[in-house]
Write a protein that holds these residues in place. Structure first.
Motif, PDB file in Angstrom:
ATOM      1  N   HIS A 211       4.963   9.547  36.033  1.00  0.00           N
ATOM      2  CA  HIS A 211       5.652   8.449  35.369  1.00  0.00           C
ATOM      3  C   HIS A 211       6.038   8.846  33.932  1.00  0.00           C
ATOM      4  O   HIS A 211       7.117   8.510  33.452  1.00  0.00           O
ATOM      5  N   GLU A 212       5.146   9.579  33.283  1.00  0.00           N
ATOM      6  CA  GLU A 212       5.398  10.009  31.895  1.00  0.00           C
ATOM      7  C   GLU A 212       6.292  11.249  31.838  1.00  0.00           C
ATOM      8  O   GLU A 212       6.568  11.765  30.755  1.00  0.00           O
ATOM      9  N   GLY A 213       6.674  11.786  32.998  1.00  0.00           N
ATOM     10  CA  GLY A 213       7.538  12.962  33.038  1.00  0.00           C
ATOM     11  C   GLY A 213       6.815  14.264  32.732  1.00  0.00           C
ATOM     12  O   GLY A 213       7.441  15.271  32.415  1.00  0.00           O
ATOM     13  N   ARG A 214       5.469  14.262  32.857  1.00  0.00           N
ATOM     14  CA  ARG A 214       4.720  15.497  32.542  1.00  0.00           C
ATOM     15  C   ARG A 214       4.409  16.310  33.785  1.00  0.00           C
ATOM     16  O   ARG A 214       3.882  17.435  33.701  1.00  0.00           O
ATOM     17  N   ALA A 215       4.673  15.756  34.957  1.00  0.00           N
ATOM     18  CA  ALA A 215       4.489  16.482  36.219  1.00  0.00           C
ATOM     19  C   ALA A 215       5.402  15.838  37.251  1.00  0.00           C
ATOM     20  O   ALA A 215       5.843  14.708  37.071  1.00  0.00           O
ATOM     21  N   ASP A 216       5.691  16.599  38.298  1.00  0.00           N
ATOM     22  CA  ASP A 216       6.533  16.038  39.352  1.00  0.00           C
ATOM     23  C   ASP A 216       5.833  16.148  40.695  1.00  0.00           C
ATOM     24  O   ASP A 216       5.014  17.068  40.890  1.00  0.00           O
ATOM     25  N   LEU A 217       6.169  15.235  41.603  1.00  0.00           N
ATOM     26  CA  LEU A 217       5.592  15.271  42.949  1.00  0.00           C
ATOM     27  C   LEU A 217       6.732  15.412  43.941  1.00  0.00           C
ATOM     28  O   LEU A 217       7.753  14.761  43.791  1.00  0.00           O
ATOM     29  N   LEU A 218       6.516  16.249  44.941  1.00  0.00           N
ATOM     30  CA  LEU A 218       7.566  16.439  45.939  1.00  0.00           C
ATOM     31  C   LEU A 218       6.902  16.425  47.315  1.00  0.00           C
ATOM     32  O   LEU A 218       5.892  17.105  47.525  1.00  0.00           O
ATOM     33  N   THR A 219       7.473  15.665  48.248  1.00  0.00           N
ATOM     34  CA  THR A 219       6.921  15.631  49.604  1.00  0.00           C
ATOM     35  C   THR A 219       7.710  16.611  50.463  1.00  0.00           C
ATOM     36  O   THR A 219       8.921  16.430  50.657  1.00  0.00           O
TER      37      THR A 219
END
Ligand SMILES: Cc1cc2nc3c(=O)[nH]c(=O)nc-3n(C[C@H](O)[C@H](O)[C@H](O)COP(=O)(O)OP(=O)(O)OC[C@H]3O[C@@H](n4cnc5c(N)ncnc54)[C@H](O)[C@@H]3O)c2cc1C
Length: 361
Positions: A211-219
């Motif tokens: 949410h804070e843009g410090r990590a991303d999640l990808l399925t």
């Protein structure tokens, strides 16, 4: 048993090398120690405890004699405390991959980390085999293993300022994603499903980082590594929506869990029954004199893969090992309650009980 030659190196001399630091391998140290034998223990895992710490650290065990209940982790801690008086060498994070019988009848034992031992006996307490990381099945991954593709973190600082992709949905993947998010230049966690197996609190933290843009999640699943010109530049992820996406990455961490592999033990010429080592039930010796097998790794009529069975086997194997090392010498049974020699070996004060009862009186 491999007959390959070992590099010129001074081996560490010991009475016994124990392959495996599961509950049975640890208790083996104790039984050998009572008989005055020193041991070096090797395990491919980074921590002792075998299945107890790797597969069910927080689950209760109810069938350890005189311990009504303890978790896998607690059992391991108690065993480590019990063997402490014998100061065994613990060599973790390395696999025993070579055992060679010398002309003297002793053994040279080598590990994947380059450690070398010369021992009078070898005791295999390897359980269901060496736990090894499940590998990523993606084009280019095998070639970059160790340089850009990793299955464990040995130095977190190595990921500082890097474009990092982490694969997996369990505790290890999420714990490292959380720990490295602030160090890496970019971090993307790739997991094949929306749901995670990790602790809900870790999942919530990771979603907050996203949410804070410090990590991303990808399925999705990593299918291919972009390695043009050497090194890692990007990974190609087949995402849940059917689209393949290119993610910039120069380091890839993969946490798909561990699976046991009998590994090199199968190549040492020892008699096997299915994937277990055949032993006799008086000495727990394999088909090769001086090499013993205790715990889940062995096979004999009536074998039950239980911790307490392994403890019994360790006691008898210790007597047999002592006999092997001192041929012709009678190995007397002594009680820990009353034997001054055993008290000395355990480092306990023989008059301790008396003194305490006097104090209590
Ligand atoms: C979920 C679960 C619950 C269980 N509950 C119970 C219970 O309630 N009571 C009970 O009695 N039993 C229970 N068990 C079974 C019990 O855990 C095993 O019987 C016990 O762990 C066997 O101990 P071990 O020391 O023989 O082998 P392991 O615990 O398997 O340890 C063997 C070790 O050897 C290492 N190793 C193997 N090959 C090599 C090599 N070449 N080089 C270096 N290291 C190597 C492995 O990495 C491993 O750490 C349970 C098992 C599971 C999976």
């Amino acid at each position: 048993m491999t007959l390959s030659h070992f590099p010129e190196q001074q081996p560490l001399l010991t009475d016994a090398v124990i392959i495996g630091a599961g509950p049975v391998g640890l208790f083996q140290v104790f039984e050998l120690g009572l008989l005055g034998l020193k041991a070096q223990v090797v395990d491919s895992l980074a921590q002792p405890g075998g299945q107890c710490t790797e597969l069910y650290p927080d689950k209760p065990i109810y069938d350890i004699p005189a311990v009504p209940v303890c978790t896998g982790r607690e059992l391991t801690e108690r065993l480590l405390e019990q063997i402490a008086p014998f100061s065994p060498g613990l060599h973790l994070g390395q696999e025993v991959n070579r055992v060679q019988r010398l002309a003297s009848g002793r053994f040279l034992v080598g590990t994947s980390a380059g450690a070398l031992f010369e021992a009078g006996v070898v005791i295999i307490a390897a359980g269901v085999g060496a736990f090894q990381a499940r590998r990523l099945d993606a084009i280019g991954a095998a070639e970059l293993e160790g340089s850009a593709v990793h299955y464990r973190v040995s130095d977190p600082a190595a990921f500082a300022g890097r474009d990092l992709v982490i694969c997996g949905g369990g505790d290890s993947a999420l714990d490292w994603a959380l720990a490295l998010a602030d160090k890496a230049r970019s971090l993307v966690l790739v997991h094949r499903r929306e749901e995670f197996r990790a602790a809900p609190a870790s999942v919530a933290k990771l979603r907050a980082l996203q949410h804070e843009g410090r990590a991303d999640l990808l399925t999705g699943t990593v299918r291919e590594l972009d390695t043009a010109g050497g090194g890692l530049h990007a990974v190609r992820v087949l995402c849940a929506d059917g689209v393949t996406r290119r993610i910039a990455a120069d380091q890839l961490l993969v946490f798909f869990g561990l699976h046991p592999k009998l590994g090199p033990i199968a190549d040492w010429g020892l008699e096997l029954e299915r994937k277990s080592l055949k032993v006799d039930t008086a000495r727990f010796e394999t088909s090769s004199p001086g090499i013993f097998a205790v715990g889940d790794i062995n096979a004999y009529p009536g074998k039950k893969k239980l911790i307490l069975s392994g403890f019994h086997e360790a006691a008898l194997a210790a007597f047999a090992a002592k006999e092997h090392l001192s041929p012709g010498e009678k190995v007397r049974l002594q009680y820990t309650t009353t034997s001054p020699i055993m008290h000395r070996r355990l480092g306990v004060d023989a008059g301790q009980g008396e003194a305490q009862s006097q104090t209590a009186a």
